[in-house]
Design an enzyme around this catalytic site. Structure first.
Site, PDB file in Angstrom:
ATOM      1  CE  LYS A 174      -1.763   3.078   1.785  1.00 49.46           C
ATOM      2  NZ  LYS A 174      -1.863   4.512   1.584  1.00 49.46           N
ATOM      3  N   GLY A 205      -5.165   3.641  -1.806  1.00 42.67           N
ATOM      4  CA  GLY A 205      -6.116   4.296  -1.010  1.00 42.67           C
ATOM      5  C   GLY A 205      -5.713   5.118   0.002  1.00 42.67           C
ATOM      6  N   GLY A 207      -4.756   6.061   3.405  1.00 43.69           N
ATOM      7  CA  GLY A 207      -4.014   5.339   4.428  1.00 43.69           C
ATOM      8  C   GLY A 207      -4.899   4.966   5.744  1.00 43.69           C
ATOM      9  CB  VAL A 210      -6.037   1.112   2.390  1.00 42.28           C
ATOM     10  CG1 VAL A 210      -5.244  -0.345   2.139  1.00 42.28           C
ATOM     11  CG2 VAL A 210      -6.767   1.578   1.307  1.00 42.28           C
ATOM     12  N   GLY A 211      -5.181   0.945   5.416  1.00 43.23           N
ATOM     13  CA  GLY A 211      -4.364   0.626   6.551  1.00 43.23           C
ATOM     14  C   GLY A 211      -5.223  -0.013   7.589  1.00 43.23           C
ATOM     15  CD  GLU A 381      10.143  13.515  11.048  1.00 51.10           C
ATOM     16  OE1 GLU A 381      10.969  13.022  10.582  1.00 51.10           O
ATOM     17  OE2 GLU A 381       9.062  13.088  11.408  1.00 51.10           O
TER      18      GLU A 381
END
Length: 474
Positions: A174, A205, A207, A210-211, A381
């Protein structure tokens, strides 16, 4: 290149290009022009289940396929990548905005070298080890959910997919929705080389959608995720519902420590290269220069001098070093941090608060001084071309500042070699460059603290894809 040859409006499942069940698509934008130049399908649960089921069935035979055969196919794929490097360069420029002269080596060439190392190292793994009382056996773990980010659209996939395939695992890939086309070109290579059906499957797709399904799927044995701490934590929590193995490569806020005896010119060149050449969109970039006061003025002067080596411009121009950020979201994020740095008292000595006057998500590289631990730009970050320079009293304070953030991914030390190695051992990070920019491809990559779990690259990256079985014998 001709995008039609990629079949990027379909999924690659079970060795075939198939339509999405959802009928929905996601636009792919060129960050240098803000033009929509492609679209990809958005997977639903039916699509994801089809990909995982296919990988699960393919694992039964791929895991039993000889190592020699797996190595042969990966070698052919690596040659295919090499033969099509110009096409990868072009796609990465279009979808990510990385200048053509920068991406050729860092985004693509390095992945060819990494794959050669994986091929060499996998043949050195002892799959059966006789021990007192029995035999220790290594077996491929199963179906891998490979979830990769946008900043190295080919490299992040290579780091996961190649060791998985060599180890006998099968993959559902993915990629990031903003940079999916490199994955489609890789799928084309896998198809043309002749990997068995179902060994590699590509779905696209959002994240979060789909994740979530991949992370919870009972037929997925391992999640290999690269991205933010938040996304990694969500993947790990979902995966633990079925006790999956999880390898996470997360964020960084990496220090570069300068002490007396440093080769300042080389050290500054290395730091700026990591912070600017991928437009700061590198989790391991050395975004904090921690400098002892006895050499501070000299180091600062060198940073200002070499700053001029990083022109911003159209990524198709071979003179350009810094192209656009990857998206509007990234532009707004970097702008926020620059404004926050000024607000909290840091001094902006190079660069500016970016303004969105023209097409493309361009930001001039930034240098801040008068940065202190605890400031937002020091601790968090940014993922943009922003360097913070921190003056410290001595080596002890340098180590303290280096370790003062929640991350521990990368680091560097520049000084007399013996002393620099001593300092490196005191820094809480998964890697440290001591007076060098050379990245040993055999050494593993991964982080301490909130920078991740597990390792990628070389032998130790390969070993993540095996289960250990103890067989007790008389």
């Amino acid at each position: 290149m001709n995008l039609e040859t990629l079949n990027n409006e379909k999924f690659y499942i079970n060795g075939e290009y198939v339509e999405s069940s959802s009928g929905k698509f996601i636009d792919v934008e060129n960050p240098a022009t803000e033009e929509i130049f492609a679209k990809i399908p958005s997977a639903n649960e039916e699509d994801i289940n089809k990909a995982v089921d296919t990988a699960y069935d393919a694992f039964k035979t791929w895991s039993k396929t000889s190592l020699d055969k797996r190595v042969e196919l990966v070698k052919k794929l690596n040659q295919w990548i090499k033969d099509h490097q110009d096409e990868f360069d072009e796609l990465i420029l279009l979808e990510l905005g990385i200048p053509i002269n920068i991406g050729h080596d860092s985004q693509v060439g390095r992945q060819i070298d990494r794959t050669n190392v994986f091929i060499e190292q996998v043949q050195n793994i002892d799959l059966e080890t006789s021990m007192e009382g029995g035999i220790l056996v290594r077996e491929p773990i199963g179906v891998i959910a490979s979830i990769t980010p946008w900043n190295y659209p080919l490299g992040q996939i290579i780091q996961k997919v190649i060791p998985a395939l060599l180890s006998g695992c099968t993959v559902v890939q993915k990629p990031a929705t903003s940079t999916p086309l490199s994955a489609y070109l890789l799928a084309k290579g896998i198809d043309e080389v002749g990997f068995p059906k179902g060994v590699f499957n590509l779905i696209t797709g959002q994240g979060s959608e789909v994740g979530d399904i991949l992370n919870k799927h009972p037929k997925v044995a391992m999640i290999s995720y690269t991205g933010s701490l938040k996304g990694g934590a969500e993947s790990a929590k979902a995966g633990m519902d079925t006790a999956k193995k999880v390898v996470l490569e997360l964020g960084g806020k990496s220090p570069a420590v300068f002490v007396k005896g440093a080769n300042i010119k080389e050290g500054v060149s290395q730091v700026l290269g990591t912070v600017y050449k991928n437009i700061g969109q590198t989790c391991s970039c050395l975004s904090r220069a921690v400098v002892t006061e006895d050499i501070y003025d000299e180091v600062l002067e060198e940073f200002l001098k070499q700053y001029e080596n990083y022109p911003v411009g159209n990524p198709t121009d071979k003179k350009t070093v810094i192209g656009p950020l990857s998206s509007k979201k990234q532009f707004e994020r970097v702008k926020y941090y620059i404004e926050k740095g000024i607000e909290e008292g840091a001094e902006l000595i190079r660069g500016e608060i970016p303004n969105k006057n023209n097409k493309g998500y361009y930001v001039k590289p930034v240098i801040f001084t008068n940065v202190k631990a605890g400031m937002t730009i020091h601790d968090e970050e940014i993922f943009g071309p922003v360097l913070s320079i921190i003056k410290v009293k001595d080596v002890d304070e340098a180590i303290k500042v280096a370790n003062s953030v929640d991350y521990g991914l990368s680091s560097a030390v520049f000084g007399k070699n013996d002393k620099a190695i001593e300092i490196a051992k005191e820094i809480n990070a998964g890697e440290c460059y001591v007076n060098t920019s050379a990245k040993g491809p055999n050494l593993p990559f991964g982080g301490y603290k909130q920078s991740g779990i597990g390792r990628e690259g070389g032998l130790y990256g390969l070993l993540e894809y095996y289960e250990l079985k103890s067989i007790y014998t008389k």
